[in-house]
Motif scaffolding. Structure first.
Motif, PDB file in Angstrom:
ATOM      1  N   UNK A  20       0.821  -1.104  -0.058  1.00 17.59           N
ATOM      2  CA  UNK A  20       0.028  -0.014  -0.124  1.00 17.59           C
ATOM      3  C   UNK A  20       0.973   1.099   0.035  1.00 17.59           C
ATOM      4  N   UNK A  21       2.081   1.161   0.891  1.00 18.61           N
ATOM      5  CA  UNK A  21       2.735   2.417   0.895  1.00 18.61           C
ATOM      6  C   UNK A  21       3.904   2.617   0.110  1.00 18.61           C
ATOM      7  N   UNK A  22       4.387   1.709  -0.466  1.00 19.05           N
ATOM      8  CA  UNK A  22       5.446   1.634  -1.454  1.00 19.05           C
ATOM      9  C   UNK A  22       5.475   1.097  -2.848  1.00 19.05           C
ATOM     10  N   UNK A  37      12.009  -3.252 -10.976  1.00 10.37           N
ATOM     11  CA  UNK A  37      12.584  -1.993 -11.072  1.00 10.37           C
ATOM     12  C   UNK A  37      12.228  -1.099 -10.065  1.00 10.37           C
ATOM     13  N   UNK A  38      11.009  -1.137  -9.483  1.00 10.98           N
ATOM     14  CA  UNK A  38      10.744  -0.070  -8.300  1.00 10.98           C
ATOM     15  C   UNK A  38      11.237  -0.743  -7.083  1.00 10.98           C
ATOM     16  N   UNK A  93      15.573   3.820  -5.649  1.00 13.02           N
ATOM     17  CA  UNK A  93      15.858   4.881  -4.565  1.00 13.02           C
ATOM     18  C   UNK A  93      14.423   5.216  -3.705  1.00 13.02           C
ATOM     19  N   UNK A  94      13.401   5.404  -4.621  1.00 18.98           N
ATOM     20  CA  UNK A  94      12.265   6.025  -3.893  1.00 18.98           C
ATOM     21  C   UNK A  94      11.723   4.925  -3.097  1.00 18.98           C
ATOM     22  N   UNK A  95      11.556   3.648  -3.478  1.00 20.31           N
ATOM     23  CA  UNK A  95      11.332   2.599  -2.611  1.00 20.31           C
ATOM     24  C   UNK A  95      11.897   2.372  -1.263  1.00 20.31           C
ATOM     25  N   UNK A 134      11.073   2.624   2.594  1.00 19.81           N
ATOM     26  CA  UNK A 134      11.208   1.677   3.784  1.00 19.81           C
ATOM     27  C   UNK A 134      12.045   2.090   4.958  1.00 19.81           C
ATOM     28  N   UNK A 135      12.997   3.147   4.568  1.00 21.18           N
ATOM     29  CA  UNK A 135      13.636   3.629   5.627  1.00 21.18           C
ATOM     30  C   UNK A 135      12.751   4.615   6.686  1.00 21.18           C
ATOM     31  N   UNK A 136      11.903   5.050   6.113  1.00 20.38           N
ATOM     32  CA  UNK A 136      10.922   5.945   6.932  1.00 20.38           C
ATOM     33  C   UNK A 136       9.802   5.262   7.640  1.00 20.38           C
ATOM     34  N   UNK A 137       9.076   4.066   6.980  1.00 18.16           N
ATOM     35  CA  UNK A 137       8.013   3.465   7.379  1.00 18.16           C
ATOM     36  C   UNK A 137       8.201   1.947   7.864  1.00 18.16           C
TER      37      UNK A 137
END
Length: 280
Positions: free
Chosen positions: A58-60, A257-258, A262-264, A268-271
């Motif tokens: 859901x988030x990533x 790819x996703x 870097x966005x993924x 992960x680092x945040x949530x």
């Protein structure tokens, strides 16, 4: 007569050119219409066990796939059985809940052809307790609950061994460790194997429970409160899984790819703090 003939030829030429132009326009319109129909948004269903992995989708995964033009629906499961059946029956397009060893064994036993596309950050299995804070203080004949599926049970027995609570046979396959491989049990621990979804609740009656990370987080456990966490390997990190016939599809390539983007990683680092991340 010559004038009439010339006029006739001229009119015929104009009519022919008009017809050709009209055909060309229709073909262009038809091509544009076909092109637009081919650009329809692809609707995709991704299955995941409730808790951190449905959250991860859901988030990533969902927002990053939707940036690529997909429409994503998430299907939540509460067990380790139904997600692969749903995938095999084409009720969903991919799932996220299992490591490759479990997938291979399940697929073989159920005559399925599945492929692990890419590993994702994974919450480790941990030993949890509501009754003790020091694993060395466990009482004699204490009850220990652990997963009842063979691959996760093996992880639990290895974890109990690493914690010093039991001793296993030398040179056993760590992927197949079972209660039969215990050669020393100094505390005479009593082992009860349960469905993974029941393990967190079992702490009301058991002293220690070996809870897979996703179910621990689904029960609002803090990973840092575990008496001991397992050491993650490529064998027990979770994967995004698809039917093998779709492993080279555009969706599969976009998923890989996703997850490696870097966005993924930033999400992960945040949530998803504390999750063990694979090296890509």
């Amino acid at each position: 007569m010559k004038i009439k003939k010339t006029l006739s030829i001229g009119l015929a030429t104009i009519i022919t050119l008009t017809t050709l132009v009209g055909c060309g326009t229709r073909k262009t319109d038809e091509k544009a219409s076909t092109s637009n129909s081919n650009q329809k948004i692809q609707e995709v269903k991704i299955g995941a066990t409730s808790g951190p992995y449905s959250d991860m989708v859901n988030k990533a995964i969902k927002p990053l796939l939707e940036k690529k033009g997909y429409k994503i629906s998430i299907v939540e499961f509460t067990d380790y059985i139904r997600p692969n059946h749903a995938l095999n029956d084409k009720e969903i397009d991919a799932n996220l809940f299992q490591h490759k060893i479990y997938m291979d064994k399940f697929a073989k036993e159920n005559n399925m052809d599945l492929t692990a596309l890419v590993q994702v950050p994974t919450a480790p299995m941990g030993l949890y307790s509501d009754k003790i804070k020091d694993i060395n203080k466990i009482q004699d004949k204490a009850e220990v609950t652990l997963p009842n599926d063979p691959s996760n049970a093996a992880r639990a027995y290895i974890l109990l061994s690493e914690a010093g609570l039991i001793k296993l046979k030398k040179d056993i396959d760590p992927l197949k460790a079972s209660q039969k491989d215990i050669i020393e049990n100094p505390k005479h621990l009593q082992f009860t194997e349960l469905e993974a979804a029941q393990l967190a609740r079992s702490l009301s009656s058991s002293t220690i429970s070996a809870v897979p990370g996703n179910f621990a987080l689904a029960a609002n456990f803090d990973l840092t409160t575990a008496l001991k966490l397992e050491k993650m390997t490529d064998n027990n990190r979770n994967n995004i899984v698809v039917k093998s016939e779709n492993k080279d599809s555009k969706l599969s390539k976009d998923l890989i790819s996703i997850v490696k983007s870097k966005e993924f990683d930033e999400i992960i680092n945040t949530d998803f703090k504390g999750f063990d991340k694979p090296l890509y």
